[in-house]
Design a protein around this motif. Structure first.
Motif, PDB file in Angstrom:
ATOM      1  N   ARG A 141       0.826  -1.214   0.000  1.00  0.00           N
ATOM      2  CA  ARG A 141       0.000   0.000   0.000  1.00  0.00           C
ATOM      3  C   ARG A 141       0.858   1.260   0.000  1.00  0.00           C
ATOM      4  O   ARG A 141       0.497   2.276  -0.590  1.00  0.00           O
ATOM      5  CB  ARG A 141      -0.931  -0.006   1.211  1.00  0.00           C
ATOM      6  CG  ARG A 141      -1.894   1.172   1.252  1.00  0.00           C
ATOM      7  CD  ARG A 141      -2.917   1.021   2.360  1.00  0.00           C
ATOM      8  NE  ARG A 141      -3.814   2.155   2.420  1.00  0.00           N
ATOM      9  CZ  ARG A 141      -4.861   2.326   1.634  1.00  0.00           C
ATOM     10  NH1 ARG A 141      -5.132   1.418   0.715  1.00  0.00           N
ATOM     11  NH2 ARG A 141      -5.637   3.380   1.744  1.00  0.00           N
ATOM     12  N   ALA A 142       2.016   1.199   0.640  1.00  0.00           N
ATOM     13  CA  ALA A 142       2.891   2.369   0.710  1.00  0.00           C
ATOM     14  C   ALA A 142       3.617   2.637  -0.601  1.00  0.00           C
ATOM     15  O   ALA A 142       3.862   3.793  -0.954  1.00  0.00           O
ATOM     16  CB  ALA A 142       3.913   2.182   1.831  1.00  0.00           C
ATOM     17  N   LEU A 143       3.942   1.589  -1.345  1.00  0.00           N
ATOM     18  CA  LEU A 143       4.812   1.756  -2.507  1.00  0.00           C
ATOM     19  C   LEU A 143       4.140   1.582  -3.863  1.00  0.00           C
ATOM     20  O   LEU A 143       4.612   2.142  -4.850  1.00  0.00           O
ATOM     21  CB  LEU A 143       5.981   0.758  -2.428  1.00  0.00           C
ATOM     22  CG  LEU A 143       7.023   0.981  -1.347  1.00  0.00           C
ATOM     23  CD1 LEU A 143       8.065  -0.125  -1.395  1.00  0.00           C
ATOM     24  CD2 LEU A 143       7.688   2.338  -1.515  1.00  0.00           C
ATOM     25  N   CYS A 144       3.059   0.804  -3.925  1.00  0.00           N
ATOM     26  CA  CYS A 144       2.620   0.335  -5.241  1.00  0.00           C
ATOM     27  C   CYS A 144       1.354   0.932  -5.843  1.00  0.00           C
ATOM     28  O   CYS A 144       1.297   1.083  -7.064  1.00  0.00           O
ATOM     29  CB  CYS A 144       2.482  -1.190  -5.207  1.00  0.00           C
ATOM     30  SG  CYS A 144       4.065  -2.021  -4.961  1.00  0.00           S
ATOM     31  N   PRO A 145       0.298   1.247  -5.088  1.00  0.00           N
ATOM     32  CA  PRO A 145      -0.957   1.633  -5.740  1.00  0.00           C
ATOM     33  C   PRO A 145      -0.849   2.823  -6.685  1.00  0.00           C
ATOM     34  O   PRO A 145      -1.581   2.909  -7.658  1.00  0.00           O
ATOM     35  CB  PRO A 145      -1.880   1.951  -4.556  1.00  0.00           C
ATOM     36  CG  PRO A 145      -1.354   1.117  -3.449  1.00  0.00           C
ATOM     37  CD  PRO A 145       0.134   1.140  -3.630  1.00  0.00           C
ATOM     38  N   ASP A 146       0.051   3.758  -6.427  1.00  0.00           N
ATOM     39  CA  ASP A 146       0.157   4.951  -7.259  1.00  0.00           C
ATOM     40  C   ASP A 146       1.188   4.803  -8.382  1.00  0.00           C
ATOM     41  O   ASP A 146       1.402   5.742  -9.142  1.00  0.00           O
ATOM     42  CB  ASP A 146       0.553   6.161  -6.401  1.00  0.00           C
ATOM     43  CG  ASP A 146      -0.499   6.485  -5.353  1.00  0.00           C
ATOM     44  OD1 ASP A 146      -1.570   5.853  -5.384  1.00  0.00           O
ATOM     45  OD2 ASP A 146      -0.240   7.354  -4.510  1.00  0.00           O
ATOM     46  N   ARG A 147       1.823   3.642  -8.476  1.00  0.00           N
ATOM     47  CA  ARG A 147       2.916   3.464  -9.426  1.00  0.00           C
ATOM     48  C   ARG A 147       2.584   2.407 -10.475  1.00  0.00           C
ATOM     49  O   ARG A 147       1.703   1.586 -10.294  1.00  0.00           O
ATOM     50  CB  ARG A 147       4.193   3.046  -8.689  1.00  0.00           C
ATOM     51  CG  ARG A 147       4.802   4.115  -7.794  1.00  0.00           C
ATOM     52  CD  ARG A 147       6.088   3.585  -7.180  1.00  0.00           C
ATOM     53  NE  ARG A 147       6.889   4.652  -6.597  1.00  0.00           N
ATOM     54  CZ  ARG A 147       6.816   5.014  -5.328  1.00  0.00           C
ATOM     55  NH1 ARG A 147       5.971   4.389  -4.516  1.00  0.00           N
ATOM     56  NH2 ARG A 147       7.570   5.989  -4.862  1.00  0.00           N
ATOM     57  N   SER A 148       3.370   2.421 -11.568  1.00  0.00           N
ATOM     58  CA  SER A 148       3.255   1.364 -12.560  1.00  0.00           C
ATOM     59  C   SER A 148       3.775   0.062 -11.964  1.00  0.00           C
ATOM     60  O   SER A 148       4.490   0.057 -10.955  1.00  0.00           O
ATOM     61  CB  SER A 148       4.063   1.718 -13.813  1.00  0.00           C
ATOM     62  OG  SER A 148       5.454   1.674 -13.532  1.00  0.00           O
ATOM     63  N   ASP A 149       3.437  -1.056 -12.595  1.00  0.00           N
ATOM     64  CA  ASP A 149       3.924  -2.354 -12.119  1.00  0.00           C
ATOM     65  C   ASP A 149       5.450  -2.387 -12.095  1.00  0.00           C
ATOM     66  O   ASP A 149       6.062  -2.905 -11.159  1.00  0.00           O
ATOM     67  CB  ASP A 149       3.411  -3.474 -13.032  1.00  0.00           C
ATOM     68  CG  ASP A 149       1.941  -3.778 -12.800  1.00  0.00           C
ATOM     69  OD1 ASP A 149       1.376  -3.272 -11.813  1.00  0.00           O
ATOM     70  OD2 ASP A 149       1.364  -4.523 -13.605  1.00  0.00           O
ATOM     71  N   ARG A 150       6.069  -1.841 -13.131  1.00  0.00           N
ATOM     72  CA  ARG A 150       7.532  -1.845 -13.206  1.00  0.00           C
ATOM     73  C   ARG A 150       8.132  -1.034 -12.060  1.00  0.00           C
ATOM     74  O   ARG A 150       9.090  -1.466 -11.404  1.00  0.00           O
ATOM     75  CB  ARG A 150       7.987  -1.283 -14.555  1.00  0.00           C
ATOM     76  CG  ARG A 150       9.499  -1.368 -14.801  1.00  0.00           C
ATOM     77  CD  ARG A 150       9.835  -0.855 -16.197  1.00  0.00           C
ATOM     78  NE  ARG A 150       9.223  -1.687 -17.209  1.00  0.00           N
ATOM     79  CZ  ARG A 150       9.786  -2.780 -17.719  1.00  0.00           C
ATOM     80  NH1 ARG A 150      10.983  -3.168 -17.307  1.00  0.00           N
ATOM     81  NH2 ARG A 150       9.163  -3.477 -18.653  1.00  0.00           N
ATOM     82  N   ALA A 151       7.568   0.147 -11.808  1.00  0.00           N
ATOM     83  CA  ALA A 151       8.078   0.991 -10.727  1.00  0.00           C
ATOM     84  C   ALA A 151       7.837   0.342  -9.369  1.00  0.00           C
ATOM     85  O   ALA A 151       8.678   0.435  -8.466  1.00  0.00           O
ATOM     86  CB  ALA A 151       7.420   2.363 -10.783  1.00  0.00           C
TER      87      ALA A 151
END
Length: 233
Positions: free
Chosen positions: A42-52
């Protein structure tokens, strides 16, 4: 009509697919003998692309990977998503999605999608949600180039009467600060919806902020775009 098109973010604006993605990411990390910590996705992924997302999770653990290595992880994630979609109900759509799409169609506006996941994955999610025919174009952050620019180019190619789409006359609907910034970089004004962040946070970043998609007032938007257009002349 001065508003020409509307581009939706997929995950977080149209549907919440985190429940599909997080278990897959967790399994990908376990295959690397790594563990996903509580709250980390939740801290790193929901706002980013899968690669990021995957790059950030690996970097946190001091793991470096090549572009080919990341491509392999993304391919494995895509295959796992296919399997998950076959076994689970359709991703939950946020309230008012279908009604807003119907209003946009009635207004004759071109409509597209921008996704942080791979293009094929986005197509699969939309198909599973019964929305394959609702959007004239899809673009992914995993593709080369800016996804908003790609989406507008594809809308121009595929939508009758949309051959001269101008970013400043198109609207992005986003749910995160990262998404708002991406749309602004591409020259699109943004309406932000509070599916992920509170209204006061989004109001500082977006041109408009709403609590739910049903609150988007097309007539007022048309007036705002017309006034902005008049100011340019």
């Amino acid at each position: 009509m001065t508003l020409q098109a509307v581009l939706f973010d997929l995950n977080g604006t149209i549907a919440n697919t985190d429940g599909l993605h997080q278990p897959i990411v967790e399994q990908l990390l376990l295959a690397q003998n790594l563990r996903l910590e509580a709250g980390e996705y939740r801290a790193l992924c929901p706002d980013r692309s899968d690669r990021a997302c995957l790059s950030a999770l690996l970097a946190r653990r001091g793991r470096s990977t090549t572009a080919d290595g990341l491509d392999g992880l993304l391919a494995a994630k895509s295959a796992a998503l296919d399997e998950a979609l076959r076994q689970q109900p359709a991703p939950a759509l946020y309230p008012d999605v279908a009604a807003l799409l119907a209003r946009l169609d009635a207004a004759g506006l071109a409509v597209g999608v921008v996704a942080g996941m791979a293009l094929r994955d986005a197509q699969q999610v939309l198909a599973h949600a019964g929305l394959s025919q609702a959007f004239a174009a899809i673009a992914s952050a995993e593709e080369a180039g800016d996804p908003y620019t790609l989406a507008l180019a594809r809308l121009s190619e595929r939508s009758a009467g949309s051959s001269h789409l101008i970013p400043s006359r198109c609207l992005a609907i986003e749910a995160t600060e990262i998404g708002i910034a991406a749309a602004h970089r591409a020259g699109l004004p943004v309406a932000a919806v509070t599916h992920r962040h509170p209204l006061h946070m989004l109001q500082r970043q977006a041109d408009w902020a709403i609590d739910r998609l049903g609150e988007l007032e097309l007539e007022r938007l048309q007036q705002a775009f017309a006034q902005a257009r008049a100011g340019e002349c």
